[in-house]
Design an enzyme around this catalytic site. Structure first.
Site, PDB file in Angstrom:
ATOM      1  NE  ARG A 116      -0.518   1.891   3.512  1.00 51.09           N
ATOM      2  CZ  ARG A 116       0.483   2.576   3.683  1.00 51.09           C
ATOM      3  NH1 ARG A 116       1.577   2.057   3.961  1.00 51.09           N
ATOM      4  NH2 ARG A 116       0.542   4.141   3.620  1.00 51.09           N
ATOM      5  N   GLY A 117       0.017   2.522  -0.345  1.00 50.20           N
ATOM      6  CA  GLY A 117       0.971   3.608  -0.275  1.00 50.20           C
ATOM      7  C   GLY A 117       1.187   4.032  -1.823  1.00 50.20           C
ATOM      8  CB  ALA A 118       0.101   6.677  -3.998  1.00 48.94           C
ATOM      9  NE  ARG A 141      -6.411   0.676  -1.875  1.00 50.27           N
ATOM     10  CZ  ARG A 141      -5.848   1.600  -0.855  1.00 50.27           C
ATOM     11  NH1 ARG A 141      -4.578   1.324  -0.871  1.00 50.27           N
ATOM     12  NH2 ARG A 141      -6.412   1.815   0.119  1.00 50.27           N
ATOM     13  CD  GLN A 143      -3.739   2.744   6.634  1.00 53.40           C
ATOM     14  OE1 GLN A 143      -4.273   3.092   7.761  1.00 53.40           O
ATOM     15  NE2 GLN A 143      -4.508   2.533   5.705  1.00 53.40           N
ATOM     16  CG  ASP A 199      -3.509   7.860  -1.893  1.00 52.97           C
ATOM     17  OD1 ASP A 199      -3.289   8.318  -0.886  1.00 52.97           O
ATOM     18  OD2 ASP A 199      -3.122   6.758  -2.033  1.00 52.97           O
ATOM     19  CG  ASN A 235      -2.880  11.464   2.197  1.00 53.01           C
ATOM     20  OD1 ASN A 235      -2.379  10.583   1.582  1.00 53.01           O
ATOM     21  ND2 ASN A 235      -2.626  11.471   3.502  1.00 53.01           N
ATOM     22  CE  LYS A 236      -5.778   5.354   4.247  1.00 55.21           C
ATOM     23  NZ  LYS A 236      -6.747   4.585   3.356  1.00 55.21           N
TER      24      LYS A 236
HETATM   25  O1  MRU Z   1      -4.905   3.179   2.126  1.00 49.69           O
HETATM   26  P1  MRU Z   1      -3.561   3.374   1.777  1.00 49.69           P
HETATM   27  O2  MRU Z   1      -2.748   2.942   2.953  1.00 49.69           O
HETATM   28  O3  MRU Z   1      -2.739   2.833   0.417  1.00 49.69           O
HETATM   29  O4  MRU Z   1      -3.427   4.740   1.947  1.00 49.69           O
HETATM   30  C1  MRU Z   1      -2.215   5.635   1.686  1.00 49.69           C
HETATM   31  C2  MRU Z   1      -2.139   7.009   1.952  1.00 49.69           C
HETATM   32  O5  MRU Z   1      -3.114   7.792   2.156  1.00 49.69           O
HETATM   33  C3  MRU Z   1      -0.737   7.618   1.780  1.00 49.69           C
HETATM   34  O6  MRU Z   1      -0.749   8.781   2.525  1.00 49.69           O
HETATM   35  C4  MRU Z   1      -0.607   7.912   0.329  1.00 49.69           C
HETATM   36  O7  MRU Z   1      -0.624   6.821  -0.544  1.00 49.69           O
HETATM   37  C5  MRU Z   1       0.902   8.341  -0.022  1.00 49.69           C
HETATM   38  S1  MRU Z   1       2.061   7.346   0.168  1.00 49.69           S
HETATM   39  C6  MRU Z   1       3.663   8.066  -0.258  1.00 49.69           C
END
Ligand code: MRU
Length: 359
Positions: A56-58, A99, A206, A247, A257-258
């Site tokens: 996970r993470g963009a 996703r 997270q 994201d 973002n999250k």
């Molecule tokens: O659902 P997730 O854990 O994939 O969400 C991730 C985030 O919101 C991060 O802040 C985002 O992807 C940036 S990662 C550099």
């Protein structure tokens, strides 16, 4: 540099398997209690790893998808380049549907498909060679982008500052330094000290499981707080800047973002604290005019109702709303930090300029 720090910023969260027909990831759902590696061989395993947040993470999702489609293509016994391109497209669409919000996923897969298109009619072995180079380039470029973002982000803070972050935008979510956490790792390497407040980030934690883990392991002063404690921490004067990842950033600067990030931005505005979004240009989607056009993922209600608890903590029939992301309005953002520099309002102009050849 301490051994711990080196370990965290050089973590191999996603890599190609040695046979180049598989992808190896750290299973992020097991952290911080267990460091387990998963080998993904089938398209379904790759899709599930992204969907279930094992990776996970963009940026990490984009890198994983690029390696995945290459690893799958190496398994096919297709010699005809047109048939290869057709199969590639089908698998790409499948992985892309895992996703919806992080644009890095489609960005990386489109880059890979661009390689297939540019090599139309060539022998499949040659196309595979080019695909192998492209997925490695996507990964290498992300390492360089994270490092550059870290430098630019570090210019915004000074020794002793308190930084509040939400979710996880560190080495696990990206490559090496990370984005929102990158300036903190880089500053630490240079002997600087910061006090970091990590929102736990409900519902999937997270911030608790990954951000506080990464920072603690690196010897950075981190304090874990529940999401609803950000206001008091800001009121106490302990936060000089907010650093978050993203994201998808729309052309006008609205940034997804999250879930919970926009609330942090609203609080920061109230307390006069600058709120920065840090991310690579691969997360900027100029085809998306504003935040209303960013698709927001809705996830399983049980993540709210019963995950992390020995017993469910809500009635099974209770209605839940579980959006995985929200959009922070561009008016709340003090700057968008990319590998090419720091964009300021008006974002429609500063973001477009990043993609201008002359920039
Ligand atoms: O659902 P997730 O854990 O994939 O969400 C991730 C985030 O919101 C991060 O802040 C985002 O992807 C940036 S990662 C550099």
């Amino acid at each position: 540099m301490s051994a711990e720090l080196k370990q965290v910023t050089h973590i191999d969260n996603v890599r190609l398997g040695e046979d180049e027909k598989s992808v190896v990831i750290i299973d992020q759902t097991q952290l911080p209690n267990r460091t387990e590696y998963l080998t993904l061989r089938t398209a379904e395993e790759m899709y599930d790893a992204i969907k279930l947040l094992q990776v996970r993470g963009a940026p990490a999702i984009g890198i994983c998808a690029a390696y995945s489609i290459y690893a799958l293509a190496r398994q096919w016994e297709v010699q005809d380049s047109a048939a290869f391109a057709e199969k590639f497209h089908g698998q790409k669409e499948y992985l892309n549907s895992s996703r919806p919000t992080a644009v890095n996923l489609s960005w990386a897969l489109n880059r890979m498909e661009g390689v297939v298109a540019a090599n139309t009619g060539k022998p499949v072995t040659e196309i595979l060679d080019s695909l192998g180079k492209e997925c490695r380039a996507i990964h290498e470029e992300d390492i360089a982008m994270c490092r550059a973002i870290s430098e630019h982000g570090l210019s915004l803070i000074k020794e002793g500052d308190g930084i509040l972050t939400h979710c996880n935008a560190g080495p696990l979510a990206t490559s090496r330094y990370g984005t929102a956490l990158g300036p903190l790792f880089l500053g630490k390497e240079r002997g600087m000290n910061f006090r970091v407040f990590s929102d736990e980030t409900r519902p999937l934690l997270q911030g608790a499981r990954l951000t506080s883990y990464e920072l603690q392991k690196a010897g950075i002063d981190v304090t874990l707080i529940c999401d609803n404690m950000a206001s008091i921490v800001m009121k106490n004067g302990w936060v000089q800047a907010c650093f978050v990842g993203c994201d998808r950033v729309a052309a006008n600067g609205d940034a997804a973002n999250k879930i919970g990030t926009s609330g942090v931005a609203i609080l920061a505005k109230h307390y006069g604290i600058p709120f920065y979004v840090l991310g690579p240009t691969s997360t900027i989607d100029l085809n998306c005019p504003d935040g209303d056009h960013i698709p927001i993922e809705l996830r399983d209600p049980d993540e709210i109702r019963e995950k992390w608890y020995a017993e469910p903590m809500a009635l099974p029939e209770v209605k839940c709303y579980n959006p995985a992301f929200d959009v922070t309005d561009h008016t709340l953002i003090a700057g968008i930090v990319t590998e090419k520099g720091i964009c300021r309002a008006p974002y429609t102009e500063s973001l477009a300029a990043l993609f201008d050849e002359k920039h």
